[in-house]
Design a protein around this motif. Sequence first.
Motif, mmCIF file in Angstrom:
data_model
loop_
_atom_site.group_PDB
_atom_site.id
_atom_site.type_symbol
_atom_site.label_atom_id
_atom_site.label_comp_id
_atom_site.label_asym_id
_atom_site.label_seq_id
_atom_site.Cartn_x
_atom_site.Cartn_y
_atom_site.Cartn_z
ATOM 1 N N ASN A 145 -47.506 10.554 -72.100
ATOM 2 C CA ASN A 145 -46.458 11.687 -71.680
ATOM 3 C C ASN A 145 -45.928 12.027 -70.457
ATOM 4 O O ASN A 145 -44.901 11.883 -70.007
ATOM 5 C CB ASN A 145 -46.827 13.008 -72.410
ATOM 6 N N LYS A 146 -47.190 11.871 -69.411
ATOM 7 C CA LYS A 146 -46.840 12.190 -68.075
ATOM 8 C C LYS A 146 -46.195 10.905 -67.457
ATOM 9 O O LYS A 146 -45.177 11.031 -66.721
ATOM 10 C CB LYS A 146 -48.124 12.287 -67.235
ATOM 11 N N LEU A 148 -44.071 8.993 -68.881
ATOM 12 C CA LEU A 148 -42.637 8.908 -69.477
ATOM 13 C C LEU A 148 -41.604 10.175 -68.687
ATOM 14 O O LEU A 148 -40.603 10.242 -69.028
ATOM 15 C CB LEU A 148 -42.506 8.828 -70.958
ATOM 16 N N SER A 149 -42.475 11.127 -68.041
ATOM 17 C CA SER A 149 -41.903 12.418 -67.773
ATOM 18 C C SER A 149 -40.833 11.890 -66.692
ATOM 19 O O SER A 149 -40.071 12.897 -66.226
ATOM 20 C CB SER A 149 -42.902 13.368 -67.290
ATOM 21 N N ASP A 150 -40.817 10.681 -65.934
ATOM 22 C CA ASP A 150 -39.782 10.523 -65.048
ATOM 23 C C ASP A 150 -38.461 10.170 -65.570
ATOM 24 O O ASP A 150 -37.493 9.818 -64.939
ATOM 25 C CB ASP A 150 -40.424 9.515 -63.835
ATOM 26 N N GLY A 151 -38.329 10.181 -66.829
ATOM 27 C CA GLY A 151 -37.037 9.963 -67.304
ATOM 28 C C GLY A 151 -36.784 8.672 -67.782
ATOM 29 O O GLY A 151 -35.494 8.293 -68.424
ATOM 30 N N HIS A 185 -42.053 14.336 -73.676
ATOM 31 C CA HIS A 185 -41.719 13.067 -73.290
ATOM 32 C C HIS A 185 -41.868 11.802 -74.045
ATOM 33 O O HIS A 185 -41.127 11.144 -74.333
ATOM 34 C CB HIS A 185 -41.942 12.621 -71.629
ATOM 35 N N LYS A 188 -39.727 11.837 -77.370
ATOM 36 C CA LYS A 188 -38.492 11.395 -77.050
ATOM 37 C C LYS A 188 -38.545 9.762 -77.237
ATOM 38 O O LYS A 188 -37.809 9.280 -77.977
ATOM 39 C CB LYS A 188 -37.800 11.825 -75.953
ATOM 40 N N TRP A 189 -39.410 9.346 -76.555
ATOM 41 C CA TRP A 189 -39.749 7.832 -76.499
ATOM 42 C C TRP A 189 -39.733 7.322 -78.020
ATOM 43 O O TRP A 189 -39.234 6.418 -78.383
ATOM 44 C CB TRP A 189 -40.891 7.393 -75.468
#
Length: 232
Positions: A145-146, A148-151, A185, A188-189
């Motif tokens: 999750n972290k 993927l947190s950059d968008g 995040h 969403k992925w």
Amino acid sequence: MIDLYYWTTPNGHKITMFLEEAGLPYRVVPVNIGKGEQFADSFLKIAPNNRIPAVVDHSPEDGGQPLSVFESGAILLYLADKIRQFIPDDLRGRNETLQWLFWQMGGLGPMAGQNHHFVQYAPDPIPYARERYIKETSRLYGVLNKHLSDGREYVVGQYSIADMAIYPWIVPHHRQQQDLADFPHLAKWFGRVSKRPATTRAYELAKQINTAPVVDDETRKLLFNQDASIIR
């Protein structure tokens, strides 16, 4: 043509996801692990660890005899290199992809697998084991999750074998006692990968092959009571 020795497990789904994405011609050879078909001599010649999946490539790049590959991560890497897709060509992108592939193989898969065992299949409840693996699964979800947190849309930016390796181990998140709402995040992925047509096709195929997944007492003996004696 690729022969895919397959059953409907997370590791099996990785390879059908790849083959559907790639559009490679393949033939599924079901190996019903609940009936002990993974111990057949013909299968063990291809997969000496008596685990699915395994593949036989009848058109290897060197033009030689059919080539067999076992272990899902090795298969994904072999196939990606074969068609030069789903793994970046550049040094940094390739290495990032391999790190996340190995993260799944060495972390998420084994830990979530133990989670599945002690939450669903252990004959007697063992609170310490349940808590240990539920928490470790949660930690690993948090790592992804972290990341993927950059968008980014996918694990290494572009869709790759890293996504294909990880996704099937997130599918049973409810059984792992994980709530995707806690990992926005990642959620969403997960939704993005699930909507890919190849993912849909791969999971529809699984429904056709294994119409009644069940773990009964006999299956438990086959799956959970193995030791070195089965190799001898």
